[in-house]
Design an enzyme around this catalytic site. Structure first.
Site, mmCIF file in Angstrom:
data_model
loop_
_atom_site.group_PDB
_atom_site.id
_atom_site.type_symbol
_atom_site.label_atom_id
_atom_site.label_comp_id
_atom_site.label_asym_id
_atom_site.label_seq_id
_atom_site.Cartn_x
_atom_site.Cartn_y
_atom_site.Cartn_z
ATOM 1 N N LYS A 135 -17.349 62.377 6.619
ATOM 2 C CA LYS A 135 -16.727 62.713 7.711
ATOM 3 C C LYS A 135 -17.580 64.021 8.042
ATOM 4 O O LYS A 135 -17.660 64.998 7.360
ATOM 5 C CB LYS A 135 -15.091 62.977 7.516
ATOM 6 C CG LYS A 135 -14.629 63.589 8.936
ATOM 7 C CD LYS A 135 -14.078 62.149 9.672
ATOM 8 C CE LYS A 135 -13.774 62.578 10.965
ATOM 9 N NZ LYS A 135 -14.860 63.036 11.863
ATOM 10 N N LYS A 139 -23.011 65.089 7.921
ATOM 11 C CA LYS A 139 -23.438 65.603 9.228
ATOM 12 C C LYS A 139 -24.444 64.881 9.671
ATOM 13 O O LYS A 139 -25.240 64.132 8.978
ATOM 14 C CB LYS A 139 -23.943 67.046 9.170
ATOM 15 C CG LYS A 139 -23.619 67.848 10.381
ATOM 16 C CD LYS A 139 -22.067 68.292 10.595
ATOM 17 C CE LYS A 139 -22.101 69.043 11.781
ATOM 18 N NZ LYS A 139 -20.349 69.572 12.011
#
Length: 448
Positions: free
Chosen positions: A88, A124
């Site tokens: 995430k 990311k």
């Protein structure tokens, strides 16, 4: 010796990744008290595994501009750690995007997501594409081309990207639409979506609101508050705007905002509606604010002090760096402290240099490091995932209440950990150890 060995190895392996080095150094040097007292982390090579991403994906993004010319950008996704949940973390579209920047952000995300109390790993991604001065159609075509490469690596229980700098609700919409066409499924594969297709109320407000909630928790322990206090906020994107909004709601007086061209100081306090009109509706520049408000003064970046940022030279009780990494230098930290600043809460990721952080810790002010103070954004992303999974949206009040509770729990965890290691005002140590312990425990339990 364990920490020193890891840092030396990192420098040798990735000599040019200065942002990644900075993030790792800040985090693992504060883990020394834990690592010295428990050798099992070294036995299981946890640090070695933690600083090496599980997967790095780089890809070419080809798209047509409005002149029918082929443009080529580089896209990437660094899936850092999935020990406690699916990957995430946001997507950033900005010319500064490179492997070092994305790895620093992904590494920070691992520890931040661990603090949220939700089951989310860290990742990311992004591209060196610059949305500024691009047409609506160019942005749409780029997002579609980007997703054509990314879609095979993400999924609702695998990797759930969100927005970041240069990626707002518009870009998320284009990315989600293309993903849906490619896989023929409507699922919660992205967060930060529009409310009509699976987004969550309170998502755009979450990072800013959460940062103020965290600052209030820090100050409450010292029998203080933000009410009636002058505050400096940098940036003028979602984080800054909704930090300002929450500060105004609780009776504080935010007086600054900025963008990449300069900063404004409004002695009467920021006019939030005007700021939203300029930045959200017009997508204009911050200098327009000073043209419309006689109480405001605009300072362009070329007039900033050498080695510093003019926004941190405005006397304030609390500072909220909410723009980008390394925006607050050691000179800025000295100036803030000499002007009586008592609280710094980071809305951006790694906005303060390591030297600035050292000064804040030495001064024993209320200092909330980004991985704790700005965790509200990813927390509500996690709540958006929960709403998508149940196909049941929640009201703004319900999400905001859950956000407030999560920020209180993060503060409680960070504060108790700092006290456990006999350094009660050091929330850098508290945040890093608390985040690390949860991830490390899961990594050890799951084997090599």
């Amino acid at each position: 010796m364990y920490v020193e060995k890891i840092l030396q190895s990192l420098q040798k392996k990735y000599p040019y990744q200065k942002e990644f080095h900075q993030a790792v150094y800040e985090a693992i040097t504060s883990l020394k008290p834990l690592l010295d007292s428990d050798k099992s982390y070294e036995k299981h090579a946890v640090l070695e595994r933690l600083i090496e991403p599980e997967r790095e994906i780089f890809f070419r993004v080809c798209w047509l501009d409005d002149n029918h010319q082929i443009q080529v950008n580089r896209g990437c996704r660094v899936e850092f750690n999935s020990a406690i949940g699916p990957y995430k973390g946001g997507l950033r579209f900005h010319p500064s995007v490179n492997e070092s920047v994305i790895k620093f952000l992904g590494f920070e995300q691992v520890l931040k997501n661990s603090l949220t109390t939700l089951a989310m790993g860290g990742a990311k991604g992004g591209s060196d594409f610059d949305p500024k001065e691009k047409s609506e159609h160019e942005i749409m075509r780029f997002c579609q081309a980007f997703m054509n490469e990314l879609y095979r690596h993400i999924g609702a229980t695998t990797d759930v990207p969100a927005g970041d700098i240069g990626v707002g609700e518009r870009e998320i919409g284009y990315l989600f639409g293309q993903y849906k066409k490619l896989v023929n499924r409507f699922e919660g594969v992205l967060t930060g979506k529009g409310l009509t297709y699976g987004g969550s109320l309170c998502r755009k407000e979450a990072t800013g609101y959460g940062c103020v909630y965290f600052a209030e928790e820090m100050l409450q322990e010292r029998n203080s508050s933000l009410e009636g206090k002058v505050c400096s906020v940098s940036g003028s994107g979602n984080v800054a705007i909704y930090t300002i909004e929450k500060l105004l709601q609780i009776g504080a007086k935010p007086v600054t905002a900025s963008d990449s061209n300069g900063m404004i100081y409004d002695k009467d306090g920021i006019d939030l509606e005007l700021l939203k009109e300029i930045k959200e509706a017009r997508r204009g520049r911050i200098k327009e604010y000073a043209l419309e408000k006689t109480s405001a003064k605009y300072t362009p970046t070329e007039n900033y002090p050498k080695g510093g940022n003019a926004i941190w030279h405005v006397p304030c009780f609390a500072a909220f760096p909410s723009a980008t990494e390394n925006e607050l230098s050691v000179l800025d930290a000295k100036t803030l402290l000499s002007n009586g600043c008592k609280c710094v809460a980071e809305g951006a990721n790694m906005p303060s240099s390591n030297e600035a952080i050292e000064l804040f810790l030495q001064a024993k002010i209320s200092y909330g490091i980004g991985k704790a103070a700005n965790a509200g954004g990813v927390s509500v992303s996690g709540l958006e995932m929960a709403q998508n999974a149940s196909m049941h949206p929640w009201s703004f009040e319900v999400v905001d209440a859950k956000l407030h509770h999560i920020m209180k729990e993060i503060y409680k965890n960070v504060s108790q950990t700092a006290k456990e290691f006999k350094d009660p005002t050091n929330f850098v140590l508290g945040a890093n150890i608390a985040g690390f312990r949860k991830v490390a425990s899961a990594m050890i339990a799951q084997g090599v």
